[in-house]
Scaffold this active site. Structure first.
Site, PDB file in Angstrom:
ATOM      1  N   ASP A   1      -9.964   3.694   1.575  1.00  0.00           N
ATOM      2  CA  ASP A   1      -9.943   2.929   2.951  1.00  0.00           C
ATOM      3  C   ASP A   1     -11.272   3.928   4.005  1.00  0.00           C
ATOM      4  O   ASP A   1     -11.851   3.596   5.078  1.00  0.00           O
ATOM      5  CB  ASP A   1      -9.192   2.773   3.595  1.00  0.00           C
ATOM      6  CG  ASP A   1      -8.438   1.433   3.976  1.00  0.00           C
ATOM      7  OD1 ASP A   1      -9.118   0.385   3.040  1.00  0.00           O
ATOM      8  OD2 ASP A   1      -7.531   1.878   3.337  1.00  0.00           O
TER       9      ASP A   1
ATOM     10  N   LYS B   1       0.545  -1.436  -0.123  1.00  0.00           N
ATOM     11  CA  LYS B   1       0.166  -0.356   0.033  1.00  0.00           C
ATOM     12  C   LYS B   1       0.300   1.508   0.115  1.00  0.00           C
ATOM     13  O   LYS B   1       0.323   2.328  -0.384  1.00  0.00           O
ATOM     14  CB  LYS B   1      -0.732   0.162   1.177  1.00  0.00           C
ATOM     15  CG  LYS B   1      -2.070  -0.654   1.122  1.00  0.00           C
ATOM     16  CD  LYS B   1      -3.019  -1.087   2.182  1.00  0.00           C
ATOM     17  CE  LYS B   1      -4.325  -1.378   1.893  1.00  0.00           C
ATOM     18  NZ  LYS B   1      -5.007  -0.644   3.014  1.00  0.00           N
TER      19      LYS B   1
HETATM   20  P1  NAP Z   1      -0.360  -1.751  10.508  1.00  0.00           P
HETATM   21  O1  NAP Z   1       0.015  -0.802   9.657  1.00  0.00           O
HETATM   22  O2  NAP Z   1       0.656  -3.273  10.562  1.00  0.00           O
HETATM   23  O3  NAP Z   1      -0.461  -1.226  11.741  1.00  0.00           O
HETATM   24  C1  NAP Z   1      -1.158  -2.601  13.215  1.00  0.00           C
HETATM   25  C2  NAP Z   1      -1.394  -1.252  13.983  1.00  0.00           C
HETATM   26  O4  NAP Z   1      -1.737  -2.347  15.331  1.00  0.00           O
HETATM   27  C3  NAP Z   1      -0.243  -0.574  15.148  1.00  0.00           C
HETATM   28  O5  NAP Z   1      -0.804   0.405  15.979  1.00  0.00           O
HETATM   29  C4  NAP Z   1       0.049  -1.478  15.779  1.00  0.00           C
HETATM   30  O6  NAP Z   1       0.883  -1.458  17.187  1.00  0.00           O
HETATM   31  C5  NAP Z   1      -0.673  -2.524  16.653  1.00  0.00           C
HETATM   32  N1  NAP Z   1      -0.646  -3.651  17.374  1.00  0.00           N
HETATM   33  C6  NAP Z   1      -0.373  -4.345  16.493  1.00  0.00           C
HETATM   34  N2  NAP Z   1       0.489  -5.706  17.252  1.00  0.00           N
HETATM   35  C7  NAP Z   1      -0.376  -4.767  18.913  1.00  0.00           C
HETATM   36  C8  NAP Z   1      -0.187  -5.383  20.152  1.00  0.00           C
HETATM   37  N3  NAP Z   1       0.296  -6.348  19.677  1.00  0.00           N
HETATM   38  N4  NAP Z   1      -0.965  -4.180  20.923  1.00  0.00           N
HETATM   39  C9  NAP Z   1      -0.365  -3.394  20.778  1.00  0.00           C
HETATM   40  N5  NAP Z   1      -0.695  -2.957  19.427  1.00  0.00           N
HETATM   41  C10 NAP Z   1      -0.751  -3.165  18.722  1.00  0.00           C
HETATM   42  O7  NAP Z   1      -2.073  -2.715  10.192  1.00  0.00           O
HETATM   43  P2  NAP Z   1      -3.211  -1.449   9.634  1.00  0.00           P
HETATM   44  O8  NAP Z   1      -3.172  -1.938   7.734  1.00  0.00           O
HETATM   45  O9  NAP Z   1      -3.055  -0.522  10.097  1.00  0.00           O
HETATM   46  O10 NAP Z   1      -4.568  -1.919   9.759  1.00  0.00           O
HETATM   47  C11 NAP Z   1      -4.568  -2.224  11.510  1.00  0.00           C
HETATM   48  C12 NAP Z   1      -6.436  -3.566  11.325  1.00  0.00           C
HETATM   49  O11 NAP Z   1      -7.123  -3.312  10.734  1.00  0.00           O
HETATM   50  C13 NAP Z   1      -5.759  -4.636  11.226  1.00  0.00           C
HETATM   51  O12 NAP Z   1      -6.566  -5.995  11.747  1.00  0.00           O
HETATM   52  C14 NAP Z   1      -6.399  -4.684   9.786  1.00  0.00           C
HETATM   53  O13 NAP Z   1      -6.448  -6.319   8.906  1.00  0.00           O
HETATM   54  C15 NAP Z   1      -7.597  -4.061  10.279  1.00  0.00           C
HETATM   55  N6  NAP Z   1      -8.406  -3.464   8.446  1.00  0.00           N
HETATM   56  C16 NAP Z   1      -9.937  -3.899   8.369  1.00  0.00           C
HETATM   57  C17 NAP Z   1     -10.027  -2.940   7.086  1.00  0.00           C
HETATM   58  C18 NAP Z   1     -11.534  -2.898   6.838  1.00  0.00           C
HETATM   59  O14 NAP Z   1     -12.096  -2.700   5.491  1.00  0.00           O
HETATM   60  N7  NAP Z   1     -12.224  -3.507   8.134  1.00  0.00           N
HETATM   61  C19 NAP Z   1      -9.408  -2.166   6.033  1.00  0.00           C
HETATM   62  C20 NAP Z   1      -7.593  -1.516   6.617  1.00  0.00           C
HETATM   63  C21 NAP Z   1      -7.206  -2.797   7.627  1.00  0.00           C
HETATM   64  P3  NAP Z   1       2.179  -0.200  16.837  1.00  0.00           P
HETATM   65  O15 NAP Z   1       2.812   0.492  16.302  1.00  0.00           O
HETATM   66  O16 NAP Z   1       2.704  -0.394  18.181  1.00  0.00           O
HETATM   67  O17 NAP Z   1       3.252  -1.480  16.158  1.00  0.00           O
END
Ligand code: NAP
Length: 286
Positions: A117, A80
């Site tokens: 998004d 992305k």
């Molecule tokens: P990302 O860029 O990898 O970000 C992950 C986020 O989760 C960061 O804020 C990370 O914190 C946090 N995190 C991960 N493990 C953690 C832990 N053990 N304790 C505390 N915080 C933790 O991923 P993303 O693309 O933003 O996606 C985030 C979520 O949204 C995913 O589950 C994804 O499937 C979902 N999503 C859903 C949609 C939808 O259409 N519904 C669209 C996009 C994404 P750190 O910065 O500290 O690592």
């Protein structure tokens, strides 16, 4: 946006249009099921396929796809952010978010990158909580990854008067404040409970609570029952985070609708039909 985007039907392409989702890995993606449901429903020619692409091959593949009959593509992890360095035209919202999830291939070979998004996030809330309005109070966003950036941009654009944010790695939240401005207030991860005090909209934008990951545990004592609480995680549909908020009387909205709504603008541009997000689509994707 920096430019308008013509639909596939306007381009008068002579073959059945192809689109797909590019990721590494890609087998888990629900996007093919989603777009094929719409192609069947509207009886449109074309197809939508999963395309596994290693990070180092993304640029070559993106330049090749239009020559193979592709009119566009969705992007997922890990492409992305990189896609913005390859695209020729970038919408303002994709530039602000720093990531693209939707590409449109123009007839002249130019690659147009957008991010839908945030649109999907707001459209999901409007569909499932029609009385909700971002402008009515402070929003509290947990997480500062790529999805959180789209959520922050869309909530501010929709009129949220204050945007509170916390993240395990604080510097990512501070980076969002630096880019998105004075309405953003950063909270320490340990202050997550205080962040909810008086919040009108509460969002889990971390990956915590996904099947196979630990749940997101938040002290909900300060949460008001008038708050709308939503989770970007959609496997499972009802996360522990949403269940707990519901028991406290809050309106809750699951994350599946965001996935469905973010797909609609791309589908319309590639296949020339504005698709409907309804229960039949939800069932097809589930
Ligand atoms: P990302 O860029 O990898 O970000 C992950 C986020 O989760 C960061 O804020 C990370 O914190 C946090 N995190 C991960 N493990 C953690 C832990 N053990 N304790 C505390 N915080 C933790 O991923 P993303 O693309 O933003 O996606 C985030 C979520 O949204 C995913 O589950 C994804 O499937 C979902 N999503 C859903 C949609 C939808 O259409 N519904 C669209 C996009 C994404 P750190 O910065 O500290 O690592």
């Amino acid at each position: 946006m920096t430019a308008s985007i013509s639909s596939h039907s306007e381009q008068n392409v002579q073959h059945a249009p192809l689109a797909g989702v590019i990721g590494w890995p890609i087998a888990h993606s629900r996007s093919p099921r989603l777009h094929r449901h719409w192609l069947d429903r509207y009886d449109l020619p074309g197809d939508y396929i999963p395309i596994p692409v290693r990070p180092e091959h993304l640029s070559d593949v993106l330049r090749m796809l239009p020559k193979m009959g592709f009119v566009g593509a969705n992007l997922t992890i890990p492409h992305k952010e990189t896609a913005l360095q390859i695209a020729d035209i970038i919408t303002d919202r994709a530039a602000l978010i720093g990531a693209a999830n939707t590409l449109i291939f123009h007839e002249d070979g130019k690659i147009h990158a957008d991010n839908t998004d945030g649109f999907g996030f707001i459209a999901n809330l409007k569909q499932h909580a029609p009385d909700w309005s971002a402008a009515r109070g402070a929003a509290a966003v947990i997480g500062a990854g790529g999805a959180a950036r789209a959520v922050v941009a869309s909530l501010l654009e929709s009129g949220a008067p204050e945007l509170r944010i916390t993240n395990r790695t604080k510097i990512r939240a501070e980076q969002i404040k630096a880019e998105f401005g004075a309405k953003v207030v950063v909270y320490d991860w340990a202050q997550i409970g205080n962040m909810l005090d008086g919040a009108h909209t509460v969002v889990n934008a971390t990956s915590m609570g996904m099947t196979g990951k630990p749940p997101l545990r938040v002290p909900f004592d300060a949460l008001q029952s008038s708050a709308l609480v939503t989770d970007l995680v959609y496997t499972p549909l009802m996360t522990d985070f949403l269940t707990e908020a519901q028991t406290r009387g809050c309106t809750v909205v699951d994350g599946l609708g965001m996935l469905l709504h973010q797909a609609a603008p791309g589908f319309e541009r590639w296949f020339g039909q504005r698709p409907e997000v309804d229960d039949a689509l939800r069932q097809a994707v589930l």
